[in-house]
Motif scaffolding. Structure first.
Motif, PDB file in Angstrom:
ATOM      1  N   ALA A  73       0.875  -1.176   0.000  1.00 41.43           N
ATOM      2  CA  ALA A  73       0.000   0.000   0.000  1.00 41.43           C
ATOM      3  C   ALA A  73       0.907   1.219   0.000  1.00 41.43           C
ATOM      4  CB  ALA A  73      -0.869   0.006   1.255  1.00 41.43           C
ATOM      5  N   ILE A  74       0.604   2.208  -0.843  1.00 42.03           N
ATOM      6  CA  ILE A  74       1.370   3.464  -0.812  1.00 42.03           C
ATOM      7  C   ILE A  74       0.483   4.536  -0.217  1.00 42.03           C
ATOM      8  CG2 ILE A  74       0.835   3.911  -3.279  1.00 42.03           C
ATOM      9  CD1 ILE A  74       3.649   5.404  -3.308  1.00 42.03           C
ATOM     10  N   ILE A  75       1.009   5.241   0.774  1.00 41.75           N
ATOM     11  CA  ILE A  75       0.182   6.210   1.496  1.00 41.75           C
ATOM     12  C   ILE A  75      -0.364   7.254   0.523  1.00 41.75           C
ATOM     13  CG2 ILE A  75       2.108   7.758   2.157  1.00 41.75           C
ATOM     14  CD1 ILE A  75      -0.964   6.840   4.310  1.00 41.75           C
ATOM     15  N   PHE A  76      -1.613   7.589   0.661  1.00 41.45           N
ATOM     16  CA  PHE A  76      -2.224   8.546  -0.242  1.00 41.45           C
ATOM     17  C   PHE A  76      -1.839   9.962   0.163  1.00 41.45           C
ATOM     18  CE2 PHE A  76      -5.311  11.341  -2.065  1.00 41.45           C
ATOM     19  CZ  PHE A  76      -5.299  10.895  -3.369  1.00 41.45           C
ATOM     20  N   SER A  77      -1.086  10.607  -0.714  1.00 42.99           N
ATOM     21  CA  SER A  77      -0.642  11.983  -0.479  1.00 42.99           C
ATOM     22  C   SER A  77      -0.159  12.524  -1.813  1.00 42.99           C
ATOM     23  CB  SER A  77       0.479  11.981   0.573  1.00 42.99           C
ATOM     24  OG  SER A  77       0.864  13.309   0.861  1.00 42.99           O
ATOM     25  N   ASP A  78       0.736  13.487  -1.803  1.00 44.21           N
ATOM     26  CA  ASP A  78       1.315  13.978  -3.055  1.00 44.21           C
ATOM     27  C   ASP A  78       2.717  14.491  -2.777  1.00 44.21           C
ATOM     28  OD1 ASP A  78       0.330  14.532  -5.988  1.00 44.21           O
ATOM     29  OD2 ASP A  78       1.621  16.202  -5.432  1.00 44.21           O
ATOM     30  N   TRP A 149      14.892  17.373  -7.383  1.00 39.78           N
ATOM     31  CA  TRP A 149      14.825  17.913  -8.741  1.00 39.78           C
ATOM     32  C   TRP A 149      13.377  18.017  -9.231  1.00 39.78           C
ATOM     33  CZ3 TRP A 149      16.161  20.777 -12.573  1.00 39.78           C
ATOM     34  CH2 TRP A 149      15.648  20.541 -13.852  1.00 39.78           C
ATOM     35  N   THR A 150      12.621  16.929  -9.100  1.00 37.56           N
ATOM     36  CA  THR A 150      11.245  16.911  -9.619  1.00 37.56           C
ATOM     37  C   THR A 150      10.367  17.900  -8.859  1.00 37.56           C
ATOM     38  OG1 THR A 150      11.312  14.734 -10.626  1.00 37.56           O
ATOM     39  CG2 THR A 150       9.174  15.438  -9.761  1.00 37.56           C
ATOM     40  N   VAL A 151      10.494  17.964  -7.543  1.00 38.43           N
ATOM     41  CA  VAL A 151       9.688  18.915  -6.770  1.00 38.43           C
ATOM     42  C   VAL A 151      10.066  20.343  -7.175  1.00 38.43           C
ATOM     43  CG1 VAL A 151       9.118  19.752  -4.449  1.00 38.43           C
ATOM     44  CG2 VAL A 151       9.377  17.286  -4.861  1.00 38.43           C
ATOM     45  N   ASP A 208      11.464  10.577  -8.822  1.00 33.39           N
ATOM     46  CA  ASP A 208      12.129  11.611  -9.634  1.00 33.39           C
ATOM     47  C   ASP A 208      11.615  11.517 -11.072  1.00 33.39           C
ATOM     48  OD1 ASP A 208      13.647  13.811 -10.089  1.00 33.39           O
ATOM     49  OD2 ASP A 208      15.569  12.897  -9.556  1.00 33.39           O
ATOM     50  N   THR A 209      10.352  11.893 -11.206  1.00 34.12           N
ATOM     51  CA  THR A 209       9.618  11.756 -12.463  1.00 34.12           C
ATOM     52  C   THR A 209      10.293  12.476 -13.630  1.00 34.12           C
ATOM     53  OG1 THR A 209       7.627  11.616 -11.140  1.00 34.12           O
ATOM     54  CG2 THR A 209       7.324  12.149 -13.469  1.00 34.12           C
ATOM     55  N   TRP A 210      11.008  13.582 -13.330  1.00 34.91           N
ATOM     56  CA  TRP A 210      11.602  14.399 -14.396  1.00 34.91           C
ATOM     57  C   TRP A 210      13.115  14.233 -14.495  1.00 34.91           C
ATOM     58  CZ3 TRP A 210       8.674  16.152 -18.110  1.00 34.91           C
ATOM     59  CH2 TRP A 210       7.295  16.267 -17.857  1.00 34.91           C
TER      60      TRP A 210
HETATM   61  O1  CP3 Z   1      -1.697   5.854  -5.155  1.00 35.44           O
HETATM   62  C1  CP3 Z   1      -0.624   6.478  -5.098  1.00 35.44           C
HETATM   63  O2  CP3 Z   1       0.312   6.298  -5.896  1.00 35.44           O
HETATM   64  C2  CP3 Z   1      -0.407   7.467  -3.961  1.00 35.44           C
HETATM   65  C3  CP3 Z   1      -0.694   8.812  -4.253  1.00 35.44           C
HETATM   66  C4  CP3 Z   1       0.149   9.690  -5.166  1.00 35.44           C
HETATM   67  C5  CP3 Z   1      -0.423  10.812  -5.802  1.00 35.44           C
HETATM   68  N1  CP3 Z   1       0.578  11.513  -6.401  1.00 35.44           N
HETATM   69  C6  CP3 Z   1      -1.857  11.143  -5.770  1.00 35.44           C
HETATM   70  C7  CP3 Z   1      -2.409  12.058  -6.788  1.00 35.44           C
HETATM   71  C8  CP3 Z   1       1.518   9.693  -5.467  1.00 35.44           C
HETATM   72  C9  CP3 Z   1       2.585   8.685  -5.099  1.00 35.44           C
HETATM   73  C10 CP3 Z   1       1.776  10.863  -6.226  1.00 35.44           C
HETATM   74  C11 CP3 Z   1       3.121  11.255  -6.686  1.00 35.44           C
HETATM   75  C12 CP3 Z   1       3.272  12.386  -7.607  1.00 35.44           C
HETATM   76  N2  CP3 Z   1       2.560  13.552  -7.634  1.00 35.44           N
HETATM   77  C13 CP3 Z   1       4.294  12.483  -8.582  1.00 35.44           C
HETATM   78  C14 CP3 Z   1       5.388  11.473  -8.822  1.00 35.44           C
HETATM   79  C15 CP3 Z   1       4.934  10.214  -9.470  1.00 35.44           C
HETATM   80  C16 CP3 Z   1       4.399  10.362 -10.863  1.00 35.44           C
HETATM   81  O3  CP3 Z   1       3.240   9.960 -11.075  1.00 35.44           O
HETATM   82  O4  CP3 Z   1       5.114  10.848 -11.730  1.00 35.44           O
HETATM   83  C17 CP3 Z   1       4.126  13.721  -9.248  1.00 35.44           C
HETATM   84  C18 CP3 Z   1       4.989  14.239 -10.377  1.00 35.44           C
HETATM   85  C19 CP3 Z   1       3.029  14.396  -8.618  1.00 35.44           C
HETATM   86  C20 CP3 Z   1       2.506  15.763  -8.909  1.00 35.44           C
HETATM   87  C21 CP3 Z   1       1.109  15.731  -9.360  1.00 35.44           C
HETATM   88  N3  CP3 Z   1       0.029  15.433  -8.535  1.00 35.44           N
HETATM   89  C22 CP3 Z   1       0.605  16.017 -10.636  1.00 35.44           C
HETATM   90  C23 CP3 Z   1       1.455  16.387 -11.841  1.00 35.44           C
HETATM   91  C24 CP3 Z   1      -0.779  15.873 -10.576  1.00 35.44           C
HETATM   92  C25 CP3 Z   1      -1.771  16.160 -11.683  1.00 35.44           C
HETATM   93  C26 CP3 Z   1      -1.806  15.074 -12.686  1.00 35.44           C
HETATM   94  C27 CP3 Z   1      -2.871  14.081 -12.337  1.00 35.44           C
HETATM   95  O5  CP3 Z   1      -2.589  12.867 -12.385  1.00 35.44           O
HETATM   96  O6  CP3 Z   1      -3.979  14.534 -12.080  1.00 35.44           O
HETATM   97  C28 CP3 Z   1      -1.126  15.465  -9.257  1.00 35.44           C
HETATM   98  C29 CP3 Z   1      -2.482  15.178  -8.747  1.00 35.44           C
HETATM   99  C30 CP3 Z   1      -2.712  13.855  -8.096  1.00 35.44           C
HETATM  100  N4  CP3 Z   1      -1.867  13.250  -7.220  1.00 35.44           N
HETATM  101  C31 CP3 Z   1      -3.868  13.038  -8.253  1.00 35.44           C
HETATM  102  C32 CP3 Z   1      -3.673  11.912  -7.439  1.00 35.44           C
HETATM  103  C33 CP3 Z   1      -4.629  10.781  -7.206  1.00 35.44           C
HETATM  104  C34 CP3 Z   1      -5.087  13.367  -9.096  1.00 35.44           C
HETATM  105  C35 CP3 Z   1      -5.854  14.471  -8.461  1.00 35.44           C
HETATM  106  C36 CP3 Z   1      -7.301  14.180  -8.188  1.00 35.44           C
HETATM  107  O7  CP3 Z   1      -7.685  13.053  -7.820  1.00 35.44           O
HETATM  108  O8  CP3 Z   1      -8.069  15.125  -8.308  1.00 35.44           O
END
Ligand code: CP3
Length: 348
Positions: A73-78, A149-151, A208-210
């Motif tokens: 399980a991966i914690i739900f956050s951002d 870097w990505t943040v 590090d998505t980017w």
């Molecule tokens: O389930 C999981 O993986 C845990 C939750 C999680 C989220 N974001 C939830 C989210 C994780 C691990 C992330 C990481 C994240 N966030 C990354 C790195 C991984 C990757 O996917 O590249 C990055 C670059 C972000 C930044 C981010 N957050 C963007 C660019 C966006 C918009 C794009 C999108 O998918 O909508 C988000 C929003 C986001 N983070 C959502 C979720 C579920 C969607 C928003 C929503 O539900 O309204």
């Protein structure tokens, strides 16, 4: 009497013990492809309101575990909760992605706080404690943060862009100011990750998505080196901390990334070259990946073939099955079930 803890197959792989059936999870496994997520998301209002409500965040984290029985399980956050805790304004516009106040000049960067307000991240820790309390002990709980870097690419541009040009330009033009952003992120990410371990995370993943957009010299300075410092900083306090990284698009630089950072496992994207990974990456660390999320949308025979290719390429070594990037919202649930069945029937 103390009961022995059941083994966690995911952690076994990170410790060097290959599993005959690879453990499985999916990047972005909690999210919009699930109706139960969309329902709670609509109730929560804003995306950050969902992230910072421990009860809801825990529920959303557990939804894909209940439905599919993933091994982690991966914690739900951002990843953008760290800039938020640093006092930057962070908003998520529906259908558009994140919006921040751009941090794009040396003058603005001088005003960046050096220490985050960690009380803002307390709800994430509380969600971790709740999830760990409810999870089957065989399931691994992953804490995470974004790589500096990505943040920084989002903090500088104030939004996602196709090629993260604003951060790349700033790093060339004002390397000292840019290095300050990276240093602040390194130090605060270490604290945040240690807090997640204390709250019950079993492993830490750093996204590090980017990374892959950087030329080799910049990759070294802005992706590898900050990641190495984070690993060192976390292990200075928790020497046996398990840490994985996702330097998306790193390609031929993956061997030096894993060697120099000291991580226990690495996520690879779908374009990775199998013999390079097997001979120069999987011989050192566990590998997670790398099904193309579009094959998962397509389903059918194309999906079966893509799953079989991933297994044939990597399941002979230390391997955790995953996607090469996040699951897309339009993915049919039946295709996730088809993928899981095929992975779990693997006889290797
Ligand atoms: O389930 C999981 O993986 C845990 C939750 C999680 C989220 N974001 C939830 C989210 C994780 C691990 C992330 C990481 C994240 N966030 C990354 C790195 C991984 C990757 O996917 O590249 C990055 C670059 C972000 C930044 C981010 N957050 C963007 C660019 C966006 C918009 C794009 C999108 O998918 O909508 C988000 C929003 C986001 N983070 C959502 C979720 C579920 C969607 C928003 C929503 O539900 O309204």
């Amino acid at each position: 009497m103390i009961q022995p803890q059941p083994v966690k197959p995911f952690l076994e792989v990170l410790s060097g013990n290959r599993q005959s059936v690879p453990p499985v999870w999916m990047m972005r496994q909690a999210g919009r492809y699930l109706p139960e997520y969309r329902e709670l998301r609509a109730k929560a209002g804003g995306f950050l309101d969902l992230c910072f409500n421990p009860e809801w965040a825990a529920e959303v984290t557990l939804q894909p575990i209940r439905r599919f029985g993933f091994d982690a399980a991966i914690i739900f956050s951002d990843i953008l909760v760290v800039p938020h805790a640093l006092g930057r304004s962070v908003r998520f516009e529906v259908g558009e992605g994140p919006r921040l106040d751009p941090l794009d000049t040396p003058e603005k960067i001088r005003t960046l706080a050096t220490a985050a307000d960690f009380s803002k991240l307390e709800p994430v820790y509380e969600a971790l404690r709740r999830v760990r309390g409810e999870l089957d002990p065989k399931v691994t709980l992953i804490g995470f943060c974004g790589a500096p870097w990505t943040v920084a690419t989002y903090m500088v541009a104030g939004q996602g862009t196709p090629d993260q040009a604003p951060a790349r330009l700033l790093a060339y033009r004002e390397p000292e100011a840019f290095a300050k952003i990276i240093d602040v992120l390194v130090q605060n990410s270490v604290q945040y990750l240690l807090g997640q371990l204390a709250a019950g995370a079993n492993v830490l993943q750093i996204f590090d998505t980017w990374a892959g957009i950087l030329p080799p010299r910049e990759f070294e300075r802005w992706s590898i080196e900050p990641m190495r410092r984070i690993v060192e900083g976390v292990r200075a306090k928790v020497p046996d901390a398990k840490i994985t990284g996702f330097p998306r698009g790193a390609g031929a630089q993956l061997p030096s990334y894993v060697e120099r950072t000291g991580i226990d496992g690495v996520s690879i994207d779908w374009a990775a070259e199998p013999s390079l990974i097997r001979e120069r990456v999987q011989n050192r660390v566990a590998v997670q990946g790398n099904l193309d999320p579009l094959a998962l949308i397509a389903g059918g025979a194309a999906l079966d073939r893509a799953v079989d290719d991933v297994l044939a390429n990597y399941a002979g070594g230390r391997f955790i099955f995953n996607l090469g990037h996040g699951i897309q919202p339009e993915t049919p649930i039946a295709h996730v079930e088809q993928m899981l069945k095929r992975v779990r029937e693997y006889k290797g």
